[in-house]
Design a protein around this motif. Sequence first.
Motif, PDB file in Angstrom:
ATOM      1  N   ARG A  53       8.955   6.495  -3.632  1.00  0.00           N
ATOM      2  CA  ARG A  53      10.376   6.185  -3.518  1.00  0.00           C
ATOM      3  C   ARG A  53      10.959   6.842  -2.260  1.00  0.00           C
ATOM      4  NH1 ARG A  53      13.670   3.904  -7.151  1.00  0.00           N
ATOM      5  NH2 ARG A  53      15.921   4.148  -6.837  1.00  0.00           N
ATOM      6  N   GLY A  54      10.387   7.967  -1.880  1.00  0.00           N
ATOM      7  CA  GLY A  54      10.872   8.675  -0.701  1.00  0.00           C
ATOM      8  C   GLY A  54      10.343   8.146   0.614  1.00  0.00           C
ATOM      9  N   GLY A  55       9.370   7.215   0.543  1.00  0.00           N
ATOM     10  CA  GLY A  55       8.892   6.591   1.764  1.00  0.00           C
ATOM     11  C   GLY A  55       7.505   7.000   2.229  1.00  0.00           C
ATOM     12  N   SER A  56       6.866   7.905   1.523  1.00  0.00           N
ATOM     13  CA  SER A  56       5.511   8.285   1.915  1.00  0.00           C
ATOM     14  C   SER A  56       4.548   7.152   1.582  1.00  0.00           C
ATOM     15  CB  SER A  56       5.084   9.555   1.176  1.00  0.00           C
ATOM     16  OG  SER A  56       5.904  10.629   1.535  1.00  0.00           O
ATOM     17  N   THR A  57       3.625   6.898   2.512  1.00  0.00           N
ATOM     18  CA  THR A  57       2.693   5.795   2.329  1.00  0.00           C
ATOM     19  C   THR A  57       1.247   6.275   2.397  1.00  0.00           C
ATOM     20  OG1 THR A  57       2.732   5.286   4.693  1.00  0.00           O
ATOM     21  CG2 THR A  57       4.273   4.091   3.286  1.00  0.00           C
ATOM     22  N   ASN A  58       0.390   5.468   1.801  1.00  0.00           N
ATOM     23  CA  ASN A  58      -1.040   5.740   1.816  1.00  0.00           C
ATOM     24  C   ASN A  58      -1.753   4.394   1.890  1.00  0.00           C
ATOM     25  OD1 ASN A  58      -3.462   7.267   1.560  1.00  0.00           O
ATOM     26  ND2 ASN A  58      -3.568   6.706  -0.598  1.00  0.00           N
ATOM     27  N   TYR A  59      -2.771   4.313   2.748  1.00  0.00           N
ATOM     28  CA  TYR A  59      -3.502   3.063   2.931  1.00  0.00           C
ATOM     29  C   TYR A  59      -4.998   3.284   2.780  1.00  0.00           C
ATOM     30  CZ  TYR A  59       0.763   1.168   5.041  1.00  0.00           C
ATOM     31  OH  TYR A  59       2.050   0.741   5.269  1.00  0.00           O
ATOM     32  N   ALA A  60      -5.674   2.268   2.262  1.00  0.00           N
ATOM     33  CA  ALA A  60      -7.127   2.276   2.276  1.00  0.00           C
ATOM     34  C   ALA A  60      -7.595   2.143   3.722  1.00  0.00           C
ATOM     35  CB  ALA A  60      -7.660   1.120   1.448  1.00  0.00           C
ATOM     36  N   ASP A  61      -8.699   2.778   4.044  1.00  0.00           N
ATOM     37  CA  ASP A  61      -9.209   2.730   5.411  1.00  0.00           C
ATOM     38  C   ASP A  61      -9.443   1.293   5.881  1.00  0.00           C
ATOM     39  OD1 ASP A  61     -11.290   5.739   5.161  1.00  0.00           O
ATOM     40  OD2 ASP A  61      -9.165   5.477   5.620  1.00  0.00           O
ATOM     41  N   ALA A  62      -9.854   0.431   4.947  1.00  0.00           N
ATOM     42  CA  ALA A  62     -10.207  -0.941   5.318  1.00  0.00           C
ATOM     43  C   ALA A  62      -9.012  -1.760   5.797  1.00  0.00           C
ATOM     44  CB  ALA A  62     -10.870  -1.642   4.139  1.00  0.00           C
ATOM     45  N   VAL A  63      -7.798  -1.310   5.482  1.00  0.00           N
ATOM     46  CA  VAL A  63      -6.613  -2.104   5.832  1.00  0.00           C
ATOM     47  C   VAL A  63      -5.692  -1.400   6.813  1.00  0.00           C
ATOM     48  CG1 VAL A  63      -6.732  -3.196   3.562  1.00  0.00           C
ATOM     49  CG2 VAL A  63      -5.115  -1.320   3.947  1.00  0.00           C
ATOM     50  N   LYS A  64      -5.999  -0.169   7.160  1.00  0.00           N
ATOM     51  CA  LYS A  64      -5.134   0.574   8.085  1.00  0.00           C
ATOM     52  C   LYS A  64      -4.997  -0.173   9.412  1.00  0.00           C
ATOM     53  CE  LYS A  64      -5.830   5.279   6.365  1.00  0.00           C
ATOM     54  NZ  LYS A  64      -6.463   6.599   6.605  1.00  0.00           N
ATOM     55  N   GLY A  65      -3.766  -0.264   9.872  1.00  0.00           N
ATOM     56  CA  GLY A  65      -3.502  -0.964  11.122  1.00  0.00           C
ATOM     57  C   GLY A  65      -3.299  -2.450  10.971  1.00  0.00           C
ATOM     58  N   ARG A  66      -3.622  -2.998   9.797  1.00  0.00           N
ATOM     59  CA  ARG A  66      -3.457  -4.436   9.565  1.00  0.00           C
ATOM     60  C   ARG A  66      -2.414  -4.733   8.486  1.00  0.00           C
ATOM     61  NH1 ARG A  66      -7.531  -7.307   7.499  1.00  0.00           N
ATOM     62  NH2 ARG A  66      -8.478  -5.545   6.378  1.00  0.00           N
ATOM     63  N   PHE A  67      -2.356  -3.890   7.483  1.00  0.00           N
ATOM     64  CA  PHE A  67      -1.431  -4.087   6.363  1.00  0.00           C
ATOM     65  C   PHE A  67      -0.294  -3.068   6.442  1.00  0.00           C
ATOM     66  CE2 PHE A  67      -4.633  -5.968   3.060  1.00  0.00           C
ATOM     67  CZ  PHE A  67      -5.035  -6.908   4.013  1.00  0.00           C
ATOM     68  N   THR A  68       0.878  -3.496   5.989  1.00  0.00           N
ATOM     69  CA  THR A  68       2.029  -2.596   5.939  1.00  0.00           C
ATOM     70  C   THR A  68       2.718  -2.757   4.591  1.00  0.00           C
ATOM     71  OG1 THR A  68       2.371  -2.775   8.322  1.00  0.00           O
ATOM     72  CG2 THR A  68       4.193  -1.928   6.999  1.00  0.00           C
ATOM     73  N   ILE A  69       2.922  -1.643   3.901  1.00  0.00           N
ATOM     74  CA  ILE A  69       3.648  -1.665   2.642  1.00  0.00           C
ATOM     75  C   ILE A  69       5.076  -1.212   2.900  1.00  0.00           C
ATOM     76  CG2 ILE A  69       2.931   0.689   2.002  1.00  0.00           C
ATOM     77  CD1 ILE A  69       2.844  -0.293  -0.935  1.00  0.00           C
ATOM     78  N   SER A  70       6.009  -1.934   2.325  1.00  0.00           N
ATOM     79  CA  SER A  70       7.411  -1.559   2.444  1.00  0.00           C
ATOM     80  C   SER A  70       8.069  -1.711   1.078  1.00  0.00           C
ATOM     81  CB  SER A  70       8.130  -2.415   3.490  1.00  0.00           C
ATOM     82  OG  SER A  70       8.050  -3.788   3.163  1.00  0.00           O
ATOM     83  N   ARG A  71       9.238  -1.134   0.971  1.00  0.00           N
ATOM     84  CA  ARG A  71       9.865  -1.095  -0.350  1.00  0.00           C
ATOM     85  C   ARG A  71      11.370  -1.172  -0.191  1.00  0.00           C
ATOM     86  NH1 ARG A  71       8.336   3.637  -4.781  1.00  0.00           N
ATOM     87  NH2 ARG A  71      10.055   3.276  -6.211  1.00  0.00           N
ATOM     88  N   ASP A  72      11.984  -1.965  -1.043  1.00  0.00           N
ATOM     89  CA  ASP A  72      13.435  -2.044  -1.113  1.00  0.00           C
ATOM     90  C   ASP A  72      13.828  -1.423  -2.445  1.00  0.00           C
ATOM     91  OD1 ASP A  72      16.099  -2.754  -1.469  1.00  0.00           O
ATOM     92  OD2 ASP A  72      15.879  -4.630  -0.371  1.00  0.00           O
ATOM     93  N   ASN A  73      14.234  -0.178  -2.412  1.00  0.00           N
ATOM     94  CA  ASN A  73      14.547   0.530  -3.657  1.00  0.00           C
ATOM     95  C   ASN A  73      15.705  -0.117  -4.404  1.00  0.00           C
ATOM     96  OD1 ASN A  73      12.510   2.468  -3.321  1.00  0.00           O
ATOM     97  ND2 ASN A  73      13.845   3.802  -2.120  1.00  0.00           N
ATOM     98  N   ALA A  74      16.662  -0.652  -3.670  1.00  0.00           N
ATOM     99  CA  ALA A  74      17.820  -1.272  -4.311  1.00  0.00           C
ATOM    100  C   ALA A  74      17.421  -2.507  -5.111  1.00  0.00           C
ATOM    101  CB  ALA A  74      18.861  -1.630  -3.262  1.00  0.00           C
ATOM    102  N   LYS A  75      16.398  -3.188  -4.637  1.00  0.00           N
ATOM    103  CA  LYS A  75      15.935  -4.408  -5.312  1.00  0.00           C
ATOM    104  C   LYS A  75      14.717  -4.147  -6.182  1.00  0.00           C
ATOM    105  CE  LYS A  75      17.533  -7.593  -1.705  1.00  0.00           C
ATOM    106  NZ  LYS A  75      17.104  -8.663  -0.739  1.00  0.00           N
ATOM    107  N   ASN A  76      14.269  -2.891  -6.218  1.00  0.00           N
ATOM    108  CA  ASN A  76      13.048  -2.559  -6.977  1.00  0.00           C
ATOM    109  C   ASN A  76      11.897  -3.487  -6.613  1.00  0.00           C
ATOM    110  OD1 ASN A  76      13.884  -0.290  -8.705  1.00  0.00           O
ATOM    111  ND2 ASN A  76      15.327  -1.781  -9.529  1.00  0.00           N
TER     112      ASN A  76
END
Length: 116
Positions: A53-76
Motif C-alpha cells: 500500500r505504501g508503494g514498495s515493489t518486488n519483481y521476479a528476476d524473469a520479469v524485471k525491466g519488462r513488467f511494471t506493477i502499479s496500484r490505485d489505492n482509491a480504487k482498490n
Amino acid sequence: QVRLVESGGGLVQPGGSLRLSCEASGSGLSITVMSWYRQAPGEQRELVASRTRGGSTNYADAVKGRFTISRDNAKNTVYLQMNSLKPEDTSVYYCKAVHLMGMVYWGQGTQVTVSS
C-alpha cells in the motif's frame, strides 16, 4: 469478504504488450499487499510482482525491466503492465490480496498467451 476480479488477459505476439487489471471489492477493504502470480501447466504458482500500500515493489528476476506493477489505492485496483512479452510468459495470471488482518484472497485467474 474480499472479491478480486481480473481482466486484460489474451493472446499477444512475442514482443507485444498487455495490461492486466485486478479490482478488489467487498466490505472492510484494508488491503496491505497486492500481487500478481502466474502458473503455467504442470508448474508451481510463482510470484511475478507485488506492491505494498505504501508503494514498495518486488519483481521476479524473469520479469524485471519488462513488467511494471502499479496500484490505485482509491480504487482498490492493481495493474500489471507487461511489455516485451515472451512465449515463456504464457501462463494463467492470478491476483492476490493480503488483508490487514492476514486473510489472503485470490482472483479467478486470467489467461495470457504469447505466441506468433
